[in-house]
Enzyme design. Structure first.
Site, mmCIF file in Angstrom:
data_model
loop_
_atom_site.group_PDB
_atom_site.id
_atom_site.type_symbol
_atom_site.label_atom_id
_atom_site.label_comp_id
_atom_site.label_asym_id
_atom_site.label_seq_id
_atom_site.Cartn_x
_atom_site.Cartn_y
_atom_site.Cartn_z
ATOM 1 N N SER A 69 0.804 -1.228 0.000
ATOM 2 C CA SER A 69 0.000 0.000 0.000
ATOM 3 C C SER A 69 0.834 1.274 0.000
ATOM 4 O O SER A 69 1.609 1.509 -0.909
ATOM 5 C CB SER A 69 -0.943 -0.060 1.199
ATOM 6 N N GLU A 376 -12.889 5.764 6.112
ATOM 7 C CA GLU A 376 -11.964 6.165 7.157
ATOM 8 C C GLU A 376 -11.486 7.566 6.785
ATOM 9 O O GLU A 376 -11.429 7.922 5.603
ATOM 10 C CB GLU A 376 -10.777 5.207 7.216
ATOM 11 N N ALA A 377 -11.119 8.342 7.799
ATOM 12 C CA ALA A 377 -10.661 9.706 7.532
ATOM 13 C C ALA A 377 -9.478 9.689 6.562
ATOM 14 O O ALA A 377 -9.293 10.605 5.755
ATOM 15 C CB ALA A 377 -10.271 10.388 8.839
ATOM 16 N N ARG A 502 -4.978 4.097 20.955
ATOM 17 C CA ARG A 502 -5.047 2.676 20.589
ATOM 18 C C ARG A 502 -3.686 2.183 20.099
ATOM 19 O O ARG A 502 -2.856 2.973 19.641
ATOM 20 C CB ARG A 502 -6.130 2.395 19.534
ATOM 21 N N SER A 504 -1.402 0.554 17.475
ATOM 22 C CA SER A 504 -1.445 0.434 16.018
ATOM 23 C C SER A 504 -1.481 -1.036 15.620
ATOM 24 O O SER A 504 -0.886 -1.884 16.282
ATOM 25 C CB SER A 504 -0.220 1.099 15.414
ATOM 26 N N GLY A 505 -2.163 -1.329 14.515
ATOM 27 C CA GLY A 505 -2.162 -2.697 13.991
ATOM 28 C C GLY A 505 -1.077 -2.886 12.940
ATOM 29 O O GLY A 505 -0.862 -3.988 12.466
ATOM 30 N N ARG A 511 -0.970 4.919 19.186
ATOM 31 C CA ARG A 511 -1.397 6.179 18.572
ATOM 32 C C ARG A 511 -2.292 6.965 19.528
ATOM 33 O O ARG A 511 -3.148 6.393 20.209
ATOM 34 C CB ARG A 511 -2.169 5.929 17.288
HETATM 35 C C1 16G Z 1 -4.688 -0.817 7.826
HETATM 36 C C2 16G Z 1 -6.143 -0.851 7.494
HETATM 37 C C3 16G Z 1 -6.720 0.537 7.491
HETATM 38 C C4 16G Z 1 -6.443 1.220 8.805
HETATM 39 C C5 16G Z 1 -4.980 1.155 9.141
HETATM 40 C C6 16G Z 1 -4.743 1.613 10.555
HETATM 41 C C7 16G Z 1 -7.182 -2.397 5.968
HETATM 42 C C8 16G Z 1 -7.175 -2.936 4.579
HETATM 43 N N1 16G Z 1 -6.326 -1.426 6.182
HETATM 44 O O1 16G Z 1 -3.956 -0.156 6.833
HETATM 45 O O2 16G Z 1 -8.094 0.421 7.323
HETATM 46 O O3 16G Z 1 -6.843 2.562 8.767
HETATM 47 O O4 16G Z 1 -4.539 -0.178 9.055
HETATM 48 O O5 16G Z 1 -3.400 1.521 10.822
HETATM 49 O O6 16G Z 1 -7.918 -2.844 6.831
HETATM 50 P P1 16G Z 1 -2.879 1.501 12.313
HETATM 51 O O7 16G Z 1 -3.479 0.303 12.986
HETATM 52 O O8 16G Z 1 -1.407 1.471 12.180
HETATM 53 O O9 16G Z 1 -3.360 2.774 12.936
HETATM 54 MG MG MG Z 2 -3.660 1.250 0.154
#
Ligand code: 16G
Ligand code: MG
Length: 548
Positions: A69, A376-377, A502, A504-505, A511
């Protein structure tokens, strides 16, 4: 399939895709994502898993997308697409993680175990679609996926370089032929075709003008838009920037994520004051708009703005066709600006729900409504229409009075223009351009619909980010103890204050989000909450300081 035929699973692994690292890797909200050189064995194993998944789904097609991405070029990633073009079911993420992390010698037994656990009938046919983004590491990884699919006697089909949403679209079409044709051509015919049909009968009017600048992030989205541009016949005057030539680097200081998170213009775009610019991300599933005003200030129109624009336009069309029993609802995450949520409830008077971060959560919630608009924003989102809605619109198109039929025909084209499987920068671009054109408004007028509250996003490192847990769609901290009550105290002292935290994933950080009435207050609130996280969740490095 007798167990002996699983030998080839190990043979491929040993000969071509040996696991050369012990670093644990987890299937997160966006699949597996890390340095490309750590991924070959992971992608091979996802090829195996896709075949198993396809068989569990009675031979329906599963997708594998190779992309990282908006990450920079050295990274890559892989994610699986479920039969309806949706993200992989959450309950399989754990299985994916297990498959990715076992040693080569355990792989055969683990594969057999997973097959048993999920009850896959290995005698069935299996079909796997593979797509990739423009990264130089993607072709090798795509081959690994193909070999994985072959090792379990599935039938892989490669689509080469495509956007992530295109692959989702192909998978959906292959499993449901009423949705479209599973090819790049089929995608253009349906989505771009609907836009062109609609433009032919929608005069450019009012303050809207049909010149659009596009920042392609030097990724696949810009490339595909260049192909589309050649087929446009004055419907939209696209000026393309950052399409991968001229030494531009993928996502480097450009693209939707750069614009949204730094609130600065991308490099590589020749800016003209007030000119509308659309910025895509590296794999074409996110889009934000912006313009630079005459004071050289960047004005951002993010996912919240796109969602409100599309929802109100679709709602207007539903009113025009007289479908009063059909309603439009919006789905956001806690990162949506509070001003947008207020605008939706108070001005648009539409229902809005907040769900956890991650596309799959938004998508599933949106499916509950007649028309669900989710964004999402950060610019990832789309619109989904229920079967009941599609039927009702078609019926009115055939049986309504003249005015109703006219609105219904617009709505039918809008439905065709939408990639309902997942957020799609190209489809969203055509939807936004349609809504702006129909309303006859320019970007400044779009911006004036409401004023964003000042907001700030911070990230900080802690010893173990998993100690930070949340409930209520990320809005409440459930651990560490005392964090939520501290946030409540801090927020209570700031007008229009709101803040949440939260883990981060996608990165090893926590964050912090804050919003408030003024720039000064939001900086203060974000720093105070960050300090609380540092103190209560085991911060690493320097403690965040309050602004002067
Ligand atoms: C991923 C998610 C996106 C989310 C982002 C948050 C998908 C396909 N993509 O890129 O929706 O906004 O994670 O990232 O689900 P974070 O957990 O690092 O804040
Ligand atoms: Mg993307």
């Amino acid at each position: 399939m007798p167990p002996s035929s699983l030998r080839v699973v190990y043979a491929f692994a040993r000969e071509m895709y040996p696991k050369t690292t012990d670093v644990f890797i987890q299937y997160g909200t966006a699949g597996f994502r890390t340095k490309a050189n750590l991924l070959e064995h992971v992608v091979y194993r996802m090829g195996l898993l896709a075949v198993i998944r396809s068989r569990v789904k009675n031979g329906r097609t599963i997708g594998i997308m190779i992309t990282a991405s908006h990450n920079l070029e050295p990274d890559n990633g892989v994610k699986l697409v479920d039969p309806d073009g949706e993200m992989l079911d959450g309950s399989w993420e754990e299985i994916a993680t297990r498959m990715a992390n076992v040693s080569d010698t355990e792989l055969e037994a683990t594969t057999a175990d997973v097959i048993r656990q999920v009850g896959a009938d290995m005698a069935l046919k299996a079909s796997v679609y593979v797509g990739m983004d423009t990264r130089y590491t993607s072709p090798r990884l795509a081959s690994a996926a193909v070999h994985g699919a072959m090792a379990l006697k599935g039938t892989p089909k490669e689509f080469g370089i495509v956007t992530t949403p295109m692959l989702h679209f192909f998978v959906k079409c292959r499993n449901d032929e009423t949705y479209g044709t599973p090819s790049e051509e089929g995608y253009y015919q349906k989505i771009v075709g609907a836009f062109k049909r609609l433009r032919a009968r929608m005069p450019v009017a009012g303050e809207y003008n049909n010149t659009l600048y596009v920042d392609g992030a030097n990724g696949v989205g810009g490339k595909k838009l260049n192909i589309i541009k050649k087929t446009l016949d004055g419907e939209l005057d696209l000026h393309m920037f950052n399409t991968g030539g001229n030494g531009g680097k993928l996502n480097l200081n450009c693209g939707a994520d750069h614009v949204k998170s730094t609130q600065t213009a991308p490099v590589g775009v020749e800016h003209v004051p007030w000119q509308r610019v659309a910025s895509l991300d590296g794999d074409g599933d996110r889009i934000v708009y912006y313009y630079i005003d005459d004071k050289n200030k960047l004005n951002l129109l993010d996912g919240d703005r796109i969602a409100t624009l599309l929802a109100s336009y679709v709602n207007q069309l539903l009113k025009e066709i007289g479908a009063s029993d059909l309603s439009v609802a919006l789905v956001q995450t806690a990162y949506a600006n509070g001003a947008s949520t207020k605008y939706i409830t108070e001005q648009l008077k539409m229902p809005v729900t907040c769900v956890s971060t991650g596309v799959k959560h938004l998508h599933h919630e949106a499916l509950k409504y007649d028309v669900g608009v989710y964004f999402e924003a950060n610019g990832h989102g789309t619109v989904v229409y229920s079967g009941k809605t599609k039927e009702a619109v078609r019926k009115i198109f055939e049986e309504g009075d003249q005015e109703q039929r006219k609105a219904a025909s617009i709505l039918l084209d809008i439905i065709d223009m939408t990639n309902e499987t997942v957020g799609d920068a190209l489809s969203d671009l055509f939807l936004v351009e349609t809504a702006l054109c129909a309303r006859g408004i320019n970007t400044k007028q779009w911006m004036q619909l409401y004023d964003d509250l000042p907001c700030q996003l911070m990230k900080l490192s802690v010893k173990d980010r998993n100690v930070v847990t949340t409930a209520d769609a990320d809005q409440q901290s459930t651990s560490p103890e005392g964090l939520q009550s501290r946030i409540d105290e801090l927020v209570a002292n700031i007008p229009s204050g709101r803040s949440f935290v939260r883990a981060s994933g996608t990165e090893d950080v926590v964050r912090v989000y804050a919003e408030a009435d003024t720039q000064e207050n939001v900086q203060k609130l974000a720093a105070q909450v960050a300090q609380a996280v540092y103190d209560l969740a085991g911060g690493v490095g320097t403690r965040p300081t309050l602004p002067e």
